[in-house]
Design a protein around this motif. Structure first.
Motif, PDB file in Angstrom:
ATOM      1  N   ARG A  36     129.167  43.510 -58.831  1.00  0.00           N
ATOM      2  CA  ARG A  36     130.095  44.560 -58.405  1.00  0.00           C
ATOM      3  C   ARG A  36     129.992  44.816 -56.894  1.00  0.00           C
ATOM      4  O   ARG A  36     130.238  45.911 -56.417  1.00  0.00           O
ATOM      5  CB  ARG A  36     129.855  45.841 -59.193  1.00  0.00           C
ATOM      6  CG  ARG A  36     130.136  45.690 -60.690  1.00  0.00           C
ATOM      7  CD  ARG A  36     130.040  47.015 -61.410  1.00  0.00           C
ATOM      8  NE  ARG A  36     130.995  47.998 -60.888  1.00  0.00           N
ATOM      9  CZ  ARG A  36     132.283  48.045 -61.204  1.00  0.00           C
ATOM     10  NH1 ARG A  36     132.802  47.127 -62.014  1.00  0.00           N
ATOM     11  NH2 ARG A  36     133.061  48.988 -60.707  1.00  0.00           N
ATOM     12  N   SER A  56     135.224  38.549 -50.034  1.00  0.00           N
ATOM     13  CA  SER A  56     135.232  38.011 -51.396  1.00  0.00           C
ATOM     14  C   SER A  56     134.397  38.880 -52.309  1.00  0.00           C
ATOM     15  O   SER A  56     133.533  39.641 -51.862  1.00  0.00           O
ATOM     16  CB  SER A  56     134.695  36.580 -51.407  1.00  0.00           C
ATOM     17  OG  SER A  56     133.342  36.543 -50.959  1.00  0.00           O
ATOM     18  N   ASP A  57     134.662  38.754 -53.597  1.00  0.00           N
ATOM     19  CA  ASP A  57     133.816  39.377 -54.614  1.00  0.00           C
ATOM     20  C   ASP A  57     133.663  38.392 -55.759  1.00  0.00           C
ATOM     21  O   ASP A  57     133.963  37.198 -55.608  1.00  0.00           O
ATOM     22  CB  ASP A  57     134.375  40.735 -55.054  1.00  0.00           C
ATOM     23  CG  ASP A  57     135.744  40.645 -55.710  1.00  0.00           C
ATOM     24  OD1 ASP A  57     136.213  39.511 -56.010  1.00  0.00           O
ATOM     25  OD2 ASP A  57     136.364  41.701 -55.931  1.00  0.00           O
ATOM     26  N   SER A  58     133.199  38.859 -56.911  1.00  0.00           N
ATOM     27  CA  SER A  58     132.946  37.952 -58.026  1.00  0.00           C
ATOM     28  C   SER A  58     134.205  37.261 -58.522  1.00  0.00           C
ATOM     29  O   SER A  58     134.139  36.215 -59.183  1.00  0.00           O
ATOM     30  CB  SER A  58     132.293  38.717 -59.184  1.00  0.00           C
ATOM     31  OG  SER A  58     133.134  39.787 -59.605  1.00  0.00           O
ATOM     32  N   GLY A  59     135.350  37.803 -58.188  1.00  0.00           N
ATOM     33  CA  GLY A  59     136.606  37.198 -58.604  1.00  0.00           C
ATOM     34  C   GLY A  59     137.123  36.133 -57.658  1.00  0.00           C
ATOM     35  O   GLY A  59     138.104  35.446 -57.960  1.00  0.00           O
ATOM     36  N   GLY A  60     136.484  35.970 -56.496  1.00  0.00           N
ATOM     37  CA  GLY A  60     136.904  34.974 -55.538  1.00  0.00           C
ATOM     38  C   GLY A  60     137.255  35.589 -54.196  1.00  0.00           C
ATOM     39  O   GLY A  60     136.950  36.753 -53.914  1.00  0.00           O
ATOM     40  N   TRP A  95     134.058  48.818 -55.018  1.00  0.00           N
ATOM     41  CA  TRP A  95     132.809  48.091 -55.213  1.00  0.00           C
ATOM     42  C   TRP A  95     131.610  49.029 -55.085  1.00  0.00           C
ATOM     43  O   TRP A  95     131.690  50.069 -54.438  1.00  0.00           O
ATOM     44  CB  TRP A  95     132.694  46.964 -54.177  1.00  0.00           C
ATOM     45  CG  TRP A  95     133.819  45.978 -54.265  1.00  0.00           C
ATOM     46  CD1 TRP A  95     133.939  44.929 -55.123  1.00  0.00           C
ATOM     47  CD2 TRP A  95     135.012  45.969 -53.467  1.00  0.00           C
ATOM     48  NE1 TRP A  95     135.115  44.256 -54.907  1.00  0.00           N
ATOM     49  CE2 TRP A  95     135.801  44.865 -53.903  1.00  0.00           C
ATOM     50  CE3 TRP A  95     135.494  46.770 -52.435  1.00  0.00           C
ATOM     51  CZ2 TRP A  95     137.029  44.553 -53.337  1.00  0.00           C
ATOM     52  CZ3 TRP A  95     136.723  46.470 -51.871  1.00  0.00           C
ATOM     53  CH2 TRP A  95     137.480  45.361 -52.319  1.00  0.00           C
TER      54      TRP A  95
END
Length: 379
Positions: A36, A56-60, A95
């Motif tokens: 997160r 970017s995050d865990s989704g790209g 986040w």
């Protein structure tokens, strides 16, 4: 009418370093452990004179943009895009944490100080941990060798001729956590222990600190700035181990300008990290900074002594591959005013010039505080 509590500031983990693969490994590991979290990465390309921001995050990848700056430097990048991006993302409240991947060779000090000094930013974010990502396999050479940032592809601006060791030592001395992504041998480990701020986490094993652990701490800006300050008066703990030596050269008297000029190259060259402060009898009001590593040396005026008691202190750290250690203390004390000179002329001389004008400025204006820049002239 009931009041809604203000949301807690979002914690930041700030990643610094001089090797892109090591910084990437630490950043990716943090992103993997913190699903997160959002990662903000800034990259400066000196060849194209451009700054690229990637979020970017865990989704790209969320955004990737080439940013135009008024001037291609770390200070402008911080002021014009890095801090505004952190503020913008924190304000979205999407986040739980933010990982800030600074440009290669950038220090965290300016980012942390700006946040500490801004009430508006402190309401949004808090710096949890400053991390320096290290390549253990080359760490000793990085710190004590003669390579420049250009030599290793870590320059922040075109023609950045700062020494690798000087920049890397400054980063790790300020940091809360030092992470060697590929381990470290005994000499490298002892160098880290000798240079790192007391209380900083040193991680040279297969498994580093957990991301959750790095989020629970609070970066103490004042503590890091005190450890990295030009003038330090506190005693230092002796280095542990047998692979690394450290000289703590202290005197409550100034350097003789002519003898110091004759010895400065010998004191500043060689396989060691050196930093501290000095004063010249010809410039009794100036606090002069000394920063060097691996033969790269920067000196400059950073403040005025005013009501402080003047001090000359150089802390020099190296490994036993250096043959100069036995002569460094002798050269240091040779530069100091003797008892006879103090009795005859005192510690405060009135002279028109002393030969240090190219680096310290004219004597008639030297009492005014100046800023030591990373690109300051080098003797």
């Amino acid at each position: 009418m009931s009041r809604h509590p203000r949301p807690a500031p979002i914690p930041l983990i700030v990643v610094t370093g001089i090797h892109a693969p090591s910084m990437a490994a630490v950043t990716v590991g943090l992103q993997w452990d913190l699903p997160r979290a959002v990662v903000v990465r800034h990259h400066i390309d000196p060849e194209t004179a451009s700054l690229t921001r990637t979020v970017s995050d865990s989704g790209g990848v969320i955004e990737e943009e080439v940013v135009s700056l008024d001037h291609l430097c770390i200070g402008c990048a911080l002021r014009e895009d890095i801090l505004p991006t952190i503020e913008r993302l924190a304000g979205q409240r999407r986040w739980e944490s933010i990982v800030v991947h600074l440009p290669l060779s950038a220090e965290a000090r300016h980012l942390c100080r700006t946040i500490a000094d801004s009430r508006d930013l402190r309401r949004l974010v808090r710096v949890a941990t400053v991390v320096t990502a290290l390549r253990g396999s080359s760490l000793t050479e990085d710190l004590l060798g003669s390579a420049s940032l250009v030599d290793v592809g870590a320059e922040a601006v075109p023609d950045d001729d700062r020494g690798v060791g000087e920049v890397l030592a400054g980063q790790l001395e300020y940091a809360d956590a030092l992470i060697c992504v590929d381990g470290a041998d005994q000499t490298a480990s002892e160098l880290l222990a000798a240079l790192a701020r007391p209380g900083a986490g040193i991680h040279t094993g297969l498994f580093g600190p957990s991301a959750a652990e790095l989020l629970t701490t609070d970066h103490d800006t004042a503590r890091s700035e005190a450890w990295t300050a030009t003038v330090r008066r506190e005693p230092l703990a002796p280095p542990a181990g047998r692979q690394v030596w450290q000289l703590d050269l202290v005197a409550e008297r100034p350097f003789h300008p002519e003898r110091f000029m004759a010895e400065i190259e010998a004191l500043g060259s060689g396989r060691h990290r050196s930093r501290g402060c000095f004063w010249l009898a010809s410039r009794p009001h100036e606090v002069c900074a000394w920063e060097g590593s691996g033969g790269h040396l920067s000196i400059g005026v950073v403040d005025a002594w005013q009501d402080e008691r003047p001090l000359t202190r150089l802390v020099i750290t190296g490994d036993w591959s250096s043959e100069q250690v036995n002569q460094l203390a002798v050269r240091f004390h040779r530069c100091l005013l003797t008892d006879a000179e103090l009795a005859e002329r005192g510690a405060r001389w009135r002279v028109a010039e002393d030969g240090f004008e190219p680096w310290l400025g004219p004597i008639e204006t030297a009492a005014f505080p100046l800023t030591l820049h990373s690109d300051a002239p080098r003797p």
